[in-house]
Design a protein around this motif. Sequence first.
Motif: not given
Length: 210
Positions: A71-100
């Motif tokens: 839920e926080l990530a869904e709000m975060g994507i409205k702020i900026g493409a990188d915001v959801p990643f920082f909620l998950y953290g670690g090493t990730c593959r990020v796709e789309g506009i930052g939501e996947r």
Amino acid sequence: FTGAIICPEEKNIVYKAKKILERNVGRKLPAIIHLQKSIPISSGLGGGSADAAATLLGLNMLYSLNLSQKELAEMGIKIGADVPFFLYGGTCRVEGIGERIKKIKQKPASFYILFRPHKRLETKMMYKLYDKTGKDFLALAKEFCPDIKTIEKKFQSLNLKMKLSGSGPTVFCRTNNYNLAKKVTESYPEFNGDIFICHPQKEGLKIWKT
């Protein structure tokens, strides 16, 4: 709202994060927020996005809103493409506009060598130039920061692959050899910028209660 504020409060990404959270929960969330930045501004390192993610996470905990990471990530994507990643953290593959976001296995004992020229490149400006010229961000960053070309040659001579962080101007490469990383950072005493050796973290943001 105090601290490292370099723009009108309503334009600050932390302020935007707080307002989006308030709209989603349908109530005001009074808080005194002090922003102390360690990640350089407009450097392509996601400092602002990390600040926004910390705001969402901190207020969620402070007010016991019990919102999920998703839920926080869904709000975060409205702020900026990188915001959801920082909620998950670690090493990730990020796709789309930052939501996947997909967690990937982190290779042990890896180090990242970062060169950050003392030149601010705003993401909005870089996208405009990309649309206008068709040049990728790395090519554009080299035009603004000629030092990047020299750094790239040095990396290539050591069989290290240079990449651009975000929209720049920070460039980086990965190595498992700390001594090599140290050698690289010490070979540019005249570099007009900051040089870091970083070690990846397994987790995202953490909130400490005081």
